[in-house]
Motif scaffolding. Structure first.
Motif, mmCIF file in Angstrom:
data_model
loop_
_atom_site.group_PDB
_atom_site.id
_atom_site.type_symbol
_atom_site.label_atom_id
_atom_site.label_comp_id
_atom_site.label_asym_id
_atom_site.label_seq_id
_atom_site.Cartn_x
_atom_site.Cartn_y
_atom_site.Cartn_z
ATOM 1 N N ALA A 1 41.707 38.122 42.128
ATOM 2 C CA ALA A 1 42.292 36.829 41.766
ATOM 3 C C ALA A 1 43.612 36.634 42.495
ATOM 4 C CB ALA A 1 42.517 36.739 40.262
ATOM 5 N N TRP B 1 36.956 44.476 42.890
ATOM 6 C CA TRP B 1 36.416 43.126 42.938
ATOM 7 C C TRP B 1 35.910 42.757 41.544
ATOM 8 C CZ3 TRP B 1 36.888 39.332 46.262
ATOM 9 C CH2 TRP B 1 36.081 38.190 46.095
ATOM 10 N N PRO B 2 36.134 41.540 41.087
ATOM 11 C CA PRO B 2 36.712 40.382 41.773
ATOM 12 C C PRO B 2 38.231 40.499 41.977
ATOM 13 C CG PRO B 2 35.295 39.709 39.931
ATOM 14 C CD PRO B 2 35.561 41.168 39.768
ATOM 15 N N VAL C 1 39.825 32.866 41.527
ATOM 16 C CA VAL C 1 38.934 33.844 42.147
ATOM 17 C C VAL C 1 38.004 33.069 43.070
ATOM 18 C CG1 VAL C 1 37.148 35.588 41.813
ATOM 19 C CG2 VAL C 1 39.014 35.379 40.147
ATOM 20 N N PRO D 1 38.961 39.814 36.623
ATOM 21 C CA PRO D 1 39.282 40.407 37.927
ATOM 22 C C PRO D 1 39.622 41.893 37.813
ATOM 23 C CG PRO D 1 41.138 39.142 37.125
ATOM 24 C CD PRO D 1 40.030 38.931 36.134
#
Length: 227
Positions: free
Chosen positions: A35, A32-33, A55, A124
């Protein structure tokens, strides 16, 4: 013998909607993150291929996310604004007609997605790409999802952003080159577009001269010159 009609809906009538399950699973893996990436404009005879990377905020996912091709213009516009207002990060990039001609549409699409991802304001850990290919050169792990815009909300969001932005770019081209009607067909090979090309010729830096209709015309010219 007459068979009774079933009360349950047929399988082909069921339309699947994208969800956040791929993103949730990735987050559980420590990725995480996440996209989502998608592009718009692979098939037209004119204009750029435009890609977006998004995202989403898991606590504020806009309603109505879906494959942009299953949404009308009137449906896409408010969802586009909602994505911009709620997402943790949104970035867009494009490859022009000359760039497409210099390589091919597949490579150009992947490059546009890579550029969009690199332009995100957040870094990301995982990028989900619509289709069968992961763009080369990503700064993070990448996974390809066939029909991802119908399965992942992050990819669906990217598909909407890319489509809206490309449509706006082509509408601007329509105002600049009124004879071609770009604001109506967005560069696709409609009868109106093909008729305009025959009447006024292709526009430099806007038409993809490596695409089949232009290659066929050039071949016809070469054959006539050789006789």
């Amino acid at each position: 013998m007459v068979r009774a009609r079933p009360d349950s809906p047929l399988l082909f009538e069921i339309v699947e909607r994208p969800d956040f399950s791929f993103e949730t699973s990735a987050k559980a893996e420590g990725l995480w993150p996440v996209a989502g990436m998608d592009e718009a404009g692979r098939g037209p005879l004119a204009g750029p291929v435009v890609a977006a990377a998004v995202v989403l905020d898991p606590t504020n996912i806009p309603d109505g996310l879906d494959d942009s091709k299953r949404l009308s213009h009137a449906q896409r516009e408010p969802i586009f604004e909602a994505i911009l207002n709620s997402a943790l990060g949104v970035a867009m990039a494009s490859v022009c007609a000359e760039g497409i001609d210099a390589s091919d549409i597949r490579k150009a699409s992947l490059e546009a997605m890579r550029r969009a991802l690199c332009g995100l304001p957040v870094r990301p850990r995982l990028a989900l790409a619509d289709g069968r290919d992961v763009p080369p050169g990503l700064p993070c792990l990448g996974r390809a999802l066939v029909k991802g815009d119908q399965r992942s909300q992050s990819i669906a969001a990217a598909s909407i952003v890319a489509k809206v932005m490309r449509d706006r770019m082509m509408s601007d081209c329509g105002r600049r080159h009124a004879h071609y009607g770009f604001e109506i067909h967005m560069g696709y090979a409609t009868l109106r577009h093909r008729t305009a090309i025959k009447a006024y010729g292709p526009l430099k830096r806007l038409h993809r001269v490596s695409f089949a209709p232009f290659r066929l015309e050039m071949a016809e010219v070469d054959e006539s010159q050789s006789t």
